[in-house]
Motif scaffolding. Sequence first.
Motif, PDB file in Angstrom:
ATOM      1  N   LEU B  37       0.821  -1.215   0.000  1.00  0.00           N
ATOM      2  CA  LEU B  37       0.000   0.000   0.000  1.00  0.00           C
ATOM      3  C   LEU B  37       0.849   1.256   0.000  1.00  0.00           C
ATOM      4  O   LEU B  37       0.462   2.277  -0.549  1.00  0.00           O
ATOM      5  N   TYR B 158      -1.100   1.358  10.790  1.00  0.00           N
ATOM      6  CA  TYR B 158      -2.216   1.786   9.935  1.00  0.00           C
ATOM      7  C   TYR B 158      -2.107   3.274   9.625  1.00  0.00           C
ATOM      8  O   TYR B 158      -2.218   3.700   8.467  1.00  0.00           O
ATOM      9  N   PHE B 162      -1.778   4.653   5.828  1.00  0.00           N
ATOM     10  CA  PHE B 162      -2.878   5.348   5.142  1.00  0.00           C
ATOM     11  C   PHE B 162      -2.509   6.790   4.832  1.00  0.00           C
ATOM     12  O   PHE B 162      -2.765   7.282   3.735  1.00  0.00           O
ATOM     13  N   MET B 213      -6.721  -7.768  -1.297  1.00  0.00           N
ATOM     14  CA  MET B 213      -7.313  -6.486  -1.670  1.00  0.00           C
ATOM     15  C   MET B 213      -8.361  -6.617  -2.768  1.00  0.00           C
ATOM     16  O   MET B 213      -9.148  -5.707  -2.978  1.00  0.00           O
ATOM     17  N   PHE B 216     -11.405  -7.854   0.001  1.00  0.00           N
ATOM     18  CA  PHE B 216     -11.674  -7.151   1.251  1.00  0.00           C
ATOM     19  C   PHE B 216     -11.469  -5.658   1.100  1.00  0.00           C
ATOM     20  O   PHE B 216     -10.555  -5.220   0.399  1.00  0.00           O
ATOM     21  N   LYS B 217     -12.341  -4.887   1.756  1.00  0.00           N
ATOM     22  CA  LYS B 217     -12.312  -3.439   1.570  1.00  0.00           C
ATOM     23  C   LYS B 217     -12.013  -2.693   2.860  1.00  0.00           C
ATOM     24  O   LYS B 217     -12.148  -1.482   2.911  1.00  0.00           O
ATOM     25  N   SER B 218     -11.657  -3.413   3.930  1.00  0.00           N
ATOM     26  CA  SER B 218     -11.198  -2.705   5.121  1.00  0.00           C
ATOM     27  C   SER B 218      -9.774  -3.161   5.406  1.00  0.00           C
ATOM     28  O   SER B 218      -9.365  -4.251   5.018  1.00  0.00           O
ATOM     29  N   PHE B 219      -9.028  -2.292   6.068  1.00  0.00           N
ATOM     30  CA  PHE B 219      -7.612  -2.590   6.312  1.00  0.00           C
ATOM     31  C   PHE B 219      -7.476  -3.840   7.172  1.00  0.00           C
ATOM     32  O   PHE B 219      -6.686  -4.738   6.865  1.00  0.00           O
ATOM     33  N   LYS B 220      -8.290  -3.917   8.232  1.00  0.00           N
ATOM     34  CA  LYS B 220      -8.214  -5.066   9.122  1.00  0.00           C
ATOM     35  C   LYS B 220      -8.563  -6.346   8.369  1.00  0.00           C
ATOM     36  O   LYS B 220      -7.903  -7.374   8.525  1.00  0.00           O
ATOM     37  N   ARG B 274     -22.743  -5.620  -7.582  1.00  0.00           N
ATOM     38  CA  ARG B 274     -23.087  -4.348  -6.946  1.00  0.00           C
ATOM     39  C   ARG B 274     -23.624  -3.353  -7.977  1.00  0.00           C
ATOM     40  O   ARG B 274     -24.535  -2.591  -7.723  1.00  0.00           O
TER      41      ARG B 274
END
Lengths: 235, 278
Positions: B37, B158, B162, B213, B216-220, B274
């Motif tokens: 990232l 994090y 970010f 990635m 999943f769309k959250s860092f955790k 979606r």
Amino acid sequence: MGSIISVQNVSVKYDSGFAVKDVSFDVCEGDYFCIVGENGSGKSTLMNTVLGLIRPSGGRVAYNGLKQNQIGFIPQQTAVQKDFPTSVREVILSGCTNRRGVLPFHANKDRQRVRDNIKRLDIEPLARKSYCDLSGGQQQRVLLARALCSADKILLLDEPAGGLDPVMANELYGLLGELNNSGAAIVMISHDMASAVKYAGKILHMQTSPLFYGKKKDYLASPVYKKIVGGAADA
Amino acid sequence: MLDMVNEMLSMPFVVRALIVGVLVALCAALLGVSLVLKRYSMIGDGLSHVGFGTLAIALAFNVAPLQVSIPLVLLAAFLLLRLSENSKIKGDAAIALISSSALAVGVIIVAKAKGMPADLFNYMFGSILAMKTGDLYLSVAVSAVVLTLYVLFYNKIYAVTFDEKFAKATGTKTGLYNMLIALLTALVIVVGMRMMGAMLISSLIIFPALTSMRVFKSFKGVVICSAGLSAVCFIIGLVVSYAWDTPAGASIVVVNLAAFLVFFAVGFVNKALRHLCC
């Protein structure tokens, strides 16, 4: 009103010459302070210096009774963030990380702070979404919530309305106005002269060194402002 | 199938490889999320090439490989991070120069010192036979350190990943955490390198993060999925390598590639669904 950030004769010099030369100003409690100027006039460099991200080559920046972890900041968005997998909650919670110091985990009161700020900025429907799925205006609100989690005494913003359409930009300015009314000092870099003049109490007009620094009322009467407005009318 | 697994587990060197590999895969995946990232993937690649050079030096001077590799690769991590932070001198190009130079020096040393191409091949593409009991203890210790520090500093990592500028401006010591990520990466690479091979170890860092990635769309979510996926891919890879008698390191990379393709497809379908719903 006491000064909380005092900038004294600050200069930043790169190989190619001065980016910022001999700038002095004070930010007081409850100020609404706009930094205006053309691209490349040293606005962002100046803000980065105030934040301690760049070491000034001359002069000094003093925080009066303000600690580094009491500052709220909204940087310009980076390319990395565009496709960064993260939830809105994670972004906002990261605003609380600085107040934990060396402690590793967030406390319940941090999570409460996140909930409060989500409510305050009216972004509850976004809280479970992914940050990169939001519109530019929504992302800006999320970053504002994050900044408020880190501090609500002073907010520094680097072109917060850049890339927003006029409706979203006005909404954002409205929010900032409310925050300012409730006591937060606001320091903002802005391209948007009309709104800067509308909301700001104090203005610094940069062109490497300050062309104008003082109250808005005086700025409106100054030759610097008249030249810009005149130029805009001619164009 | 069960018989074969039993047979594998009856051999001590396979068990050693399994323990070391799962731990290394786990740690590499955790660090990989931040590296990918932050656009620092090249650092992982550069470090593994430098690692190869240090193994060659150890071979030439006939000293224990890890005693030479660990300090030198840590030093290289320090330098590479500095290079990629300093955009003025084109960080990525500088890393590419360093890594190919280290590789070239390593190849020459190996060729001149013993003239054993088998060693060269093993260093480059790994060998599960390389894992001795000492390596087992070392890798357990290193993994414990990496995992503990990662969990303790998760929130800081994090924040630095970010938005480094925000983190620094609001009082987080970003330089320290960047350095922590780079140094932990160096440790993981050194430990995993001889099994996975200098050319292949960086895939353990990059693949799991990129794969997670997709879905999943959250860092955790990405972090947890990467760690789990990486361990699972390692185990499947090892079994595949045993069953078809293929090189272990390469098999593990291919399993990771397969996982990536599956996740890519799932992510694509998710996105399409979606769009249909909205």
